[in-house]
Scaffold this motif. Structure first.
Motif, PDB file in Angstrom:
ATOM      1  N   THR A  45       0.832  -1.197   0.000  1.00  0.00           N
ATOM      2  CA  THR A  45       0.000   0.000   0.000  1.00  0.00           C
ATOM      3  C   THR A  45       0.870   1.252   0.000  1.00  0.00           C
ATOM      4  OG1 THR A  45      -1.803  -1.135   1.132  1.00  0.00           O
ATOM      5  CG2 THR A  45      -1.771   1.262   1.266  1.00  0.00           C
ATOM      6  N   GLU A 200      -2.843  10.758  -1.109  1.00  0.00           N
ATOM      7  CA  GLU A 200      -2.657   9.470  -0.467  1.00  0.00           C
ATOM      8  C   GLU A 200      -3.923   9.015   0.265  1.00  0.00           C
ATOM      9  OE1 GLU A 200       0.798   7.338  -0.032  1.00  0.00           O
ATOM     10  OE2 GLU A 200      -0.113   7.957  -1.939  1.00  0.00           O
ATOM     11  N   ARG A 203      -6.222   7.613  -2.275  1.00  0.00           N
ATOM     12  CA  ARG A 203      -5.745   6.289  -2.726  1.00  0.00           C
ATOM     13  C   ARG A 203      -6.006   5.226  -1.671  1.00  0.00           C
ATOM     14  NH1 ARG A 203      -1.016   3.296  -2.852  1.00  0.00           N
ATOM     15  NH2 ARG A 203       0.195   4.906  -1.767  1.00  0.00           N
ATOM     16  N   GLU A 204      -5.855   5.582  -0.405  1.00  0.00           N
ATOM     17  CA  GLU A 204      -6.149   4.622   0.656  1.00  0.00           C
ATOM     18  C   GLU A 204      -7.595   4.153   0.583  1.00  0.00           C
ATOM     19  OE1 GLU A 204      -5.399   4.637   5.365  1.00  0.00           O
ATOM     20  OE2 GLU A 204      -7.029   5.957   4.733  1.00  0.00           O
ATOM     21  N   HIS A 216      -2.665  -3.071  -8.395  1.00  0.00           N
ATOM     22  CA  HIS A 216      -1.965  -1.901  -7.878  1.00  0.00           C
ATOM     23  C   HIS A 216      -1.899  -0.755  -8.880  1.00  0.00           C
ATOM     24  CE1 HIS A 216      -0.584  -3.130  -3.928  1.00  0.00           C
ATOM     25  NE2 HIS A 216      -0.325  -4.329  -4.417  1.00  0.00           N
ATOM     26  N   VAL A 218      -3.306   1.784  -9.708  1.00  0.00           N
ATOM     27  CA  VAL A 218      -4.185   2.910  -9.384  1.00  0.00           C
ATOM     28  C   VAL A 218      -3.336   3.998  -8.750  1.00  0.00           C
ATOM     29  CG1 VAL A 218      -6.141   3.705  -8.001  1.00  0.00           C
ATOM     30  CG2 VAL A 218      -6.208   1.442  -9.041  1.00  0.00           C
ATOM     31  N   ALA A 219      -3.470   5.218  -9.247  1.00  0.00           N
ATOM     32  CA  ALA A 219      -2.757   6.359  -8.672  1.00  0.00           C
ATOM     33  C   ALA A 219      -3.730   7.518  -8.548  1.00  0.00           C
ATOM     34  CB  ALA A 219      -1.563   6.745  -9.531  1.00  0.00           C
ATOM     35  N   VAL A 220      -3.358   8.507  -7.748  1.00  0.00           N
ATOM     36  CA  VAL A 220      -4.209   9.685  -7.547  1.00  0.00           C
ATOM     37  C   VAL A 220      -3.373  10.934  -7.784  1.00  0.00           C
ATOM     38  CG1 VAL A 220      -5.657  10.978  -5.939  1.00  0.00           C
ATOM     39  CG2 VAL A 220      -5.661   8.475  -5.882  1.00  0.00           C
ATOM     40  N   ILE A 238      -8.360  10.013 -10.274  1.00  0.00           N
ATOM     41  CA  ILE A 238      -7.924   8.658  -9.947  1.00  0.00           C
ATOM     42  C   ILE A 238      -7.544   7.989 -11.261  1.00  0.00           C
ATOM     43  CG2 ILE A 238      -8.552   6.472  -8.877  1.00  0.00           C
ATOM     44  CD1 ILE A 238     -10.689   7.990  -7.285  1.00  0.00           C
TER      45      ILE A 238
END
Length: 304
Positions: A45, A200, A203-204, A216, A218-220, A238
């Motif tokens: 994570t 973050e 994303r969490e 995994h 996935v980014a923001v 996102i």
């Protein structure tokens, strides 16, 4: 950075390393007393090296939370995460090597091989989740086994989530700090920007909502931050890699993206202590997790 150059204070950096999902971020959050690193049950994570700042009257510990060190480097994102973790071992005053109680895996051994290259930095073995042991008598022989694997400066059993023995761990780490003035203001708890922290948090919530359904990739990216008189407006994208991932993330009638937004907004409001209007949308950016240029634009280049 403060101007106080008191001789009787100490300040230094402690890196927290270990295999993925061993509790590194939880440990840092509980030592600081506030959420700095995002957490979930999904391994890896944490992607960035994040510094949390623990200030007491006599010392300041700059804690470097790191991505879990792992063998897989098949994608640029995995390589960037490993590089961030390994670089955290440079120029630090002590290293916390975290393992699970009664567990010793090939992944732990892989991390220890990296630590064996660090010849002058003291390594503190932090044995996590000891509160979950039903048979406490099994712990002592396991600690003896671990002590044979490396010349650890100290061995400290803890429960990062339950807060067990963290005061003792803090005292151990403080011993390795060199004398000197504090690097940061005593009220500061991280060196990361609010934009980074907000991204973050979003994303969490994505990972926690869809940890089993999305990989995994996935980014923001926070695209707008505007502080108004009554609230702060934040717009964030996102990023996913495929159309099917976008559909999963949005959910039926947009229900999932709404839940993610509601939970993220609540945490961001606590972080910045004011009302937030959070706008989220999902973008498809094919192949971003294996594109080094895209990773640099998203803040995954730790060379600076």
């Amino acid at each position: 950075m403060t101007d106080s150059a008191a001789v009787d204070t100490r300040c230094g950096v402690v890196a927290i390393v270990g295999r993925p999902n061993v509790g590194k971020s939880t440990l840092m959050n509980h030592l600081i007393g506030q959420k700095i690193s995002i957490t979930s049950r999904k391994p890896q994570t944490t992607r960035h090296r994040i510094h949390g700042i623990l200030s007491r009257d006599e010392y300041q510990i700059v804690l470097a939370d790191t991505p879990g060190i792992h063998r897989g480097e098949d994608r640029a994102l995995n390589r960037a995460m490993n590089q961030a973790a390994v670089r955290a071992l440079e120029d630090v005053d002590a290293i916390c090597f975290m393992v699970d109680a009664l567990k010793w895996t090939e992944a732990d051994e892989h991390v220890l091989k990296l630590l064996r290259r660090v010849t002058t930095t003291p390594v503190v073995l932090v044995v996590n989740k000891v509160d979950s042991l039903e048979d406490k008598e099994r712990l002592l022989p396991h600690l003896a086994f671990l002590g044979q694997q490396f010349d650890f400066a100290e061995v400290v059993p803890v429960s990062a989530l339950g807060g067990h023995n963290l005061t003792a761990l803090e005292g151990v780490l403080a011993k390795f700090l060199p004398p000197g003035p504090f690097w940061f203001d005593e009220e500061q708890i991280t060196d990361r920007s609010l934009r980074f922290m907000a991204a973050e948090i979003v994303r969490e919530k994505v990972v926690r909502q869809l940890g089993q359904e999305l990989p995994h990739q996935v980014a923001v990216e926070v695209e707008l931050w505007e502080d108004g008189p009554r609230h702060t407006t934040i717009s964030a994208a996102i990023l996913v890699e495929r159309r099917g991932q976008k559909k999963i993330l949005i959910g039926v009638g947009g229900d999932r993206i709404k839940r993610i937004g509601t939970e993220a907004r609540h945490d961001i409001e606590q972080l910045i202590d004011r009302k937030v209007m959070l706008n989220l949308w999902v973008k498809i950016r094919s192949g971003w997790s294996d594109d080094e240029r895209a990773l640099r634009s998203l803040g995954y280049d730790e060379r600076d």
